[in-house]
Design an enzyme around this catalytic site. Structure first.
Site, PDB file in Angstrom:
ATOM      1  N   GLU A 144       0.876  -1.167   0.000  1.00 40.16           N
ATOM      2  CA  GLU A 144       0.000   0.000   0.000  1.00 40.16           C
ATOM      3  C   GLU A 144       0.909   1.211   0.000  1.00 40.16           C
ATOM      4  O   GLU A 144       1.584   1.501   0.992  1.00 40.16           O
ATOM      5  CB  GLU A 144      -0.930   0.018   1.213  1.00 40.16           C
ATOM      6  CG  GLU A 144      -1.995   1.087   1.090  1.00 40.16           C
ATOM      7  CD  GLU A 144      -2.358   1.721   2.406  1.00 40.16           C
ATOM      8  OE1 GLU A 144      -2.468   2.966   2.433  1.00 40.16           O
ATOM      9  OE2 GLU A 144      -2.520   0.986   3.390  1.00 40.16           O
TER      10      GLU A 144
ATOM     11  N   CYS B  97      -2.647   8.347   3.163  1.00 37.35           N
ATOM     12  CA  CYS B  97      -2.337   7.993   1.773  1.00 37.35           C
ATOM     13  C   CYS B  97      -3.502   8.286   0.844  1.00 37.35           C
ATOM     14  O   CYS B  97      -3.306   8.497  -0.355  1.00 37.35           O
ATOM     15  CB  CYS B  97      -1.924   6.530   1.682  1.00 37.35           C
ATOM     16  SG  CYS B  97      -3.060   5.398   2.478  1.00 37.35           S
TER      17      CYS B  97
END
Length: 500
Positions: A271, A305
């Protein structure tokens, strides 16, 4: 009534049970075998004061943790327990996390700066996640019979097994939450884990390890090493007894981990970064879209993120949206996250602070217009970045193209939906995205065509463990959370039997 934040911080530090400079291996707190260097100082980003230190593990410590996890897995304890038995332990961990929520949240606040209400939410959502994966483990049927109509003399099965030792490397922006996003489905499915949290904010993971032991998780199922990415992170990434790697962090580090995993042909999930677009159409409900857009970039100081750091707004409503964003930014209360009134804390470190300041300065130098926020006050103590919004942004500007990881928003306008889509997709990243419109066909157009693993319609964005977490393009590989994430930590076997 005046709140003494120093007393609150002191109480949190005193309540910690994990010894200073320790690792957690085989159910015990231990000192590094051979420290890679001196202990790492931990700094409260709100005050810039050193509040303690953490261990700086070496490759030898990583090897010790992996060997212990490997032997535990091979012994069959935990790995061969029925899912219902594992579920009981997971539910006990959830209960104990709720009992320790104030301590765990407080630790994360003094380690990374996030406001206490957000830190408490993180802990509560993690406890809920344990309950969710307890149910997944309890109800999972790893053996499925497969019909073979063209081969009547055979019966066949698909069977899933835990992989073995999972190496987990996680960042500092959600110190415990990001670790548990990977750790919980990994152990729920029967694996053992070696976790390396960020050396900037490791304390909550160590405290959590003790909770797991007290809840009945067998020794060796969870091991926690603390150290630099260069030393302990690298050693974990290339260890030959790691069966699977799970990483959250930057694109640059993700590439290094992928290269290390390739040496041993180890599967992994990554990720990585994001530069997520949020589109506000001319028919959007602005009473919903404006506060959502502000939250999407300023939540957690923009250290997320999926932060919607690119706002693409229809030219007909741009002035109203910008005015609303300025108003929302000015409502934020900046300060020490231990203060319950604060809604925007400091960024995590001096390095991050200086990086974000350089992006703001770059935007100014490149001719972007700052409508709120801007450069922080030089005399201010703490790594505080004001909520900042830029217009007059060009697609070649650094603030439009690069992940900043701070409360900095770049805004562009559009005339047609096709133009908005082109702007949204003009990025190497593809993690989150969002669209505000009251037209179902418009929502369908964007949700079908935006190049991102996740798309939020008239919200930004629902994060829940029931739904998969997916990055497209350079935002990652594999799937996190949900039952899909659970299955990532299992390997599949085909079994056929001749029955005549």
């Amino acid at each position: 009534m005046t709140i003494d934040l120093n007393v609150i911080q002191s109480d949190i530090i005193s309540a910690r049970r994990a010894p200073e400079n320790s690792l957690f291996i085989d159910g015990k707190f231990v000192s590094p075998i051979e420290p890679a260097a001196k202990p790492i100082p931990l700094i409260n980003p709100a005050t810039e004061e050193i509040i303690g230190t953490c261990a700086n593990a070496s490759a030898k410590d990583v090897d010790s943790a992996v060997e212990n996890a490997y032997n535990t897995f091979r012994s069959g304890i935990w790995a061969k327990w029925p899912g219902k038995q594992r579920g009981l332990v997971l539910r006990k961990i959830a209960k104990m996390m709720r009992e320790k929520r104030e301590l765990l949240a407080g630790i994360d606040t003094i380690n990374c700066g996030k406001p206490t209400p957000y830190a408490l939410f993180d802990i509560d959502s993690c406890a809920d996640m344990f309950e969710y994966y307890a149910e997944v483990a309890e109800t999972d049927n790893p053996t499925v019979k497969v019909p073979l109509p063209n081969n009547p003399g055979f019966c066949a099965f698909e069977k899933r097994f835990p992989r073995g030792v999972i190496g987990v490397i996680t960042p500092w922006n959600f110190p415990l939450k990001m670790a548990l996003w990977k750790l919980v489905p990994a152990i729920a499915s029967g694996n053992c884990v070696v976790l390396k949290p960020s050396e900037l904010a490791p304390w909550s993971c160590l405290e959590f390890a003790l909770i797991c032991k007290e809840a009945g998780l067998p020794d060796g199922v969870l091991n926690v090493i603390i150290g630099s990415g260069k030393e302990s992170g690298a050693a974990l990434s290339c260890h030959p007894k790691i069966a699977y790697l799970a990483f959250t962090g930057s694109l640059a580090t993700g590439k290094k981990i992928m290269h290390a995993a390739a040496e041993n042909i180890v599967p992994l999930t990554l990720e990585l970064g994001g530069k997520s677009p949020l589109i506000i159409c001319e028919d959007a409900d602005l009473s919903l879209a404006i506060p959502s857009a502000a939250f999407a970039i300023f939540f957690n100081q923009g250290e997320a993120c999926t932060a919607a750091s690119r706002l693409i707004v229809h030219e007909s409503v741009a002035d109203e949206v910008l005015g609303g964003l300025v108003s929302e930014a000015n409502k934020l209360i900046i300060g020490n996250g231990l203060d319950p009134q604060v809604t925007l804390g400091p960024v995590v470190s001096k390095t991050q602070f200086e990086k974000i300041v350089s992006y703001i300065q770059s935007a100014i130098n490149e001719g972007c217009k700052c409508v709120v926020g801007g450069l922080p006050r030089s005399e201010q103590k703490g790594y505080f970045i004001p909520p900042t919004v830029f217009t007059n942004v060009q697609t070649h500007n650094k603030i439009w193209r690069e992940e900043i990881f701070g409360p900095v928003l770049a805004v562009k306008t559009f005339h047609t939906n096709e133009e908005a889509l082109e702007l949204a997709n003009d990025s190497e990243y593809g993690l989150g995205s969002g669209v505000f419109s009251t037209n179902p066909k418009t929502l369908e157009f964007f949700s079908n065509n935006i190049e991102a693993g996740m798309c939020s319609l008239n919200n930004y964005h629902v994060v829940t463990h029931e739904l998969p977490w997916i990055g497209w393009k350079h935002s990652g590989l594999g799937v996190g959370l949900s039952k899909h994430g659970y299955n990532e930590y299992m390997r599949l076997k085909q079994i056929t039997q001749y029955v005549g």
